[in-house]
Enzyme design. Structure first.
Site, PDB file in Angstrom:
ATOM      1  N   GLU A 154     115.058  77.346  34.036  1.00 17.71           N
ATOM      2  CA  GLU A 154     114.479  77.732  32.749  1.00 17.71           C
ATOM      3  C   GLU A 154     113.903  76.516  32.026  1.00 17.71           C
ATOM      4  O   GLU A 154     114.563  75.479  31.911  1.00 17.71           O
ATOM      5  CB  GLU A 154     115.555  78.375  31.858  1.00 17.71           C
ATOM      6  CG  GLU A 154     115.008  78.834  30.512  1.00 17.71           C
ATOM      7  CD  GLU A 154     116.005  79.593  29.662  1.00 17.71           C
ATOM      8  OE1 GLU A 154     117.223  79.312  29.748  1.00 17.71           O
ATOM      9  OE2 GLU A 154     115.562  80.467  28.883  1.00 17.71           O
ATOM     10  N   GLU A 255     116.580  88.751  24.508  1.00 20.51           N
ATOM     11  CA  GLU A 255     117.429  87.585  24.259  1.00 20.51           C
ATOM     12  C   GLU A 255     116.946  86.938  22.965  1.00 20.51           C
ATOM     13  O   GLU A 255     116.189  85.958  22.978  1.00 20.51           O
ATOM     14  CB  GLU A 255     117.343  86.583  25.422  1.00 20.51           C
ATOM     15  CG  GLU A 255     118.425  85.509  25.364  1.00 20.51           C
ATOM     16  CD  GLU A 255     118.019  84.198  26.015  1.00 20.51           C
ATOM     17  OE1 GLU A 255     116.817  83.865  26.013  1.00 20.51           O
ATOM     18  OE2 GLU A 255     118.904  83.497  26.509  1.00 20.51           O
TER      19      GLU A 255
HETATM   20  O1  3PY Z   1     119.986  77.402  25.354  1.00 18.27           O
HETATM   21  C1  3PY Z   1     119.085  78.244  25.316  1.00 18.27           C
HETATM   22  O2  3PY Z   1     118.258  78.298  24.377  1.00 18.27           O
HETATM   23  C2  3PY Z   1     118.974  79.212  26.380  1.00 18.27           C
HETATM   24  O3  3PY Z   1     118.052  79.998  26.390  1.00 18.27           O
HETATM   25  C3  3PY Z   1     120.015  79.218  27.437  1.00 18.27           C
HETATM   26  O4  3PY Z   1     119.782  80.144  28.417  1.00 18.27           O
END
Ligand code: 3PY
Length: 282
Positions: A154, A255
């Site tokens: 990510e 999210e």
């Molecule tokens: O730490 C963050 O902002 C995340 O998206 C972790 O997955």
């Protein structure tokens, strides 16, 4: 639109339903109509406490939910740590955590695990940190691949996460490529997060066009602010349509940090027919 033409919708219960304690969020998510959840690493140590995984599995089973994603241990998140993969002082923690994560994958069938890279250490050469991160993420890819899982890389929004070095799609995909090559397996993929990528200045339709083949998971939030879609500049319905049109068929996780009670933040789904509809329980 038929169910087969929609992408599966997931609730991230580390950010959604945060009005209630962690273990109560599973039932809240199910009551709101979700059938799957994802979570950041739920414990403060790399190895779950005794009975911890049983408690997680029971919370999922009691609520009738699938586990659709889980972060590897990310270090001390409240203190600003964002992963430990590149840190030579944390290799034992990484290995112990990976054993636990493989166990969770086996028990839950969870398909994707986010392996945060870690912030730069000032006292270790950058090349050494990068070689270590790739080697450890490749080990994760191999081991998770054996149980049907995929490790994710990510990019985190530039300027928001200290010295975290992977801040845009190009950098994250370059790591995925190195991890796949080292692992000799394709069980590593890119986590496409609308909030983080927008924060770093990426053009989301262009990222989809360039990299859809390595996108293994999607998370949506608006930007700036990381709140529910509709509060910022991200065209989340358009992004979901573009992902579908480009051939993405994986999950899409909500999210974000709700600015109002979580149950009141789902209006954006009415504008996003490509995502599975919520079906609240009676
Ligand atoms: O730490 C963050 O902002 C995340 O998206 C972790 O997955």
């Amino acid at each position: 639109m038929n169910a087969e033409e929609r992408l599966p919708l997931v609730a991230n219960i580390s950010l959604l339903f945060a009005e209630v304690p962690y273990l109560e969020r599973f039932a809240r998510a199910a009551a709101a109509g979700f059938t799957a959840v994802e979570t950041w690493w739920p414990w403060s140590d790399p190895v779950p406490p005794p009975g911890g995984v049983d408690t997680l599995v029971a919370a999922l089973d009691d609520a009738g939910l699938r586990l659709a994603g889980c972060n590897l241990y990310g270090g001390d998140l409240p203190a600003g740590e964002r992963g430990i993969a590149c840190d030579p002082a944390r290799t034992e923690e990484f290995a112990a955590n990976l054993d636990a994560v493989v166990g969770i994958a086996r028990r839950t069938g969870c398909p994707v695990f986010n392996g945060l890279y870690g912030r730069r250490r000032p006292d270790v050469p950058v090349a050494e940190q990068d070689a270590l991160a790739v080697a450890q993420l490749a080990t994760a890819a191999r081991r998770l691949g054996e149980v049907g899982g995929t490790v994710l890389v990510e990019a985190l929004g530039r300027g928001l996460n200290g010295t975290y070095p992977v801040t845009n799609a190009q950098e994250a995909v370059a790591v995925v490529d190195r991890v796949r090559e080292t692992a000799g397996a394709d069980s590593a993929g890119f986590l496409f997060d609308t909030f983080h990528l927008t924060t770093s200045g990426d053009d989301l339709p262009q990222v989809i066009a360039d990299h859809v083949g390595v996108i293994a998971h999607v998370q949506v939030a608006d930007a700036p602010g990381r709140a529910q879609p509709g509060t910022g500049v991200v065209d989340v319905p358009g992004v979901v349509d573009a992902l579908w049109a480009a051939g993405y068929r994986g999950a899409v996780a909500a999210e974000y940090s709700p600015t109002v009670p979580t149950e009141q933040t789902f209006g954006w789904l009415d504008e996003t027919p490509r995502l599975a509809a919520l079906t609240p329980r009676a």
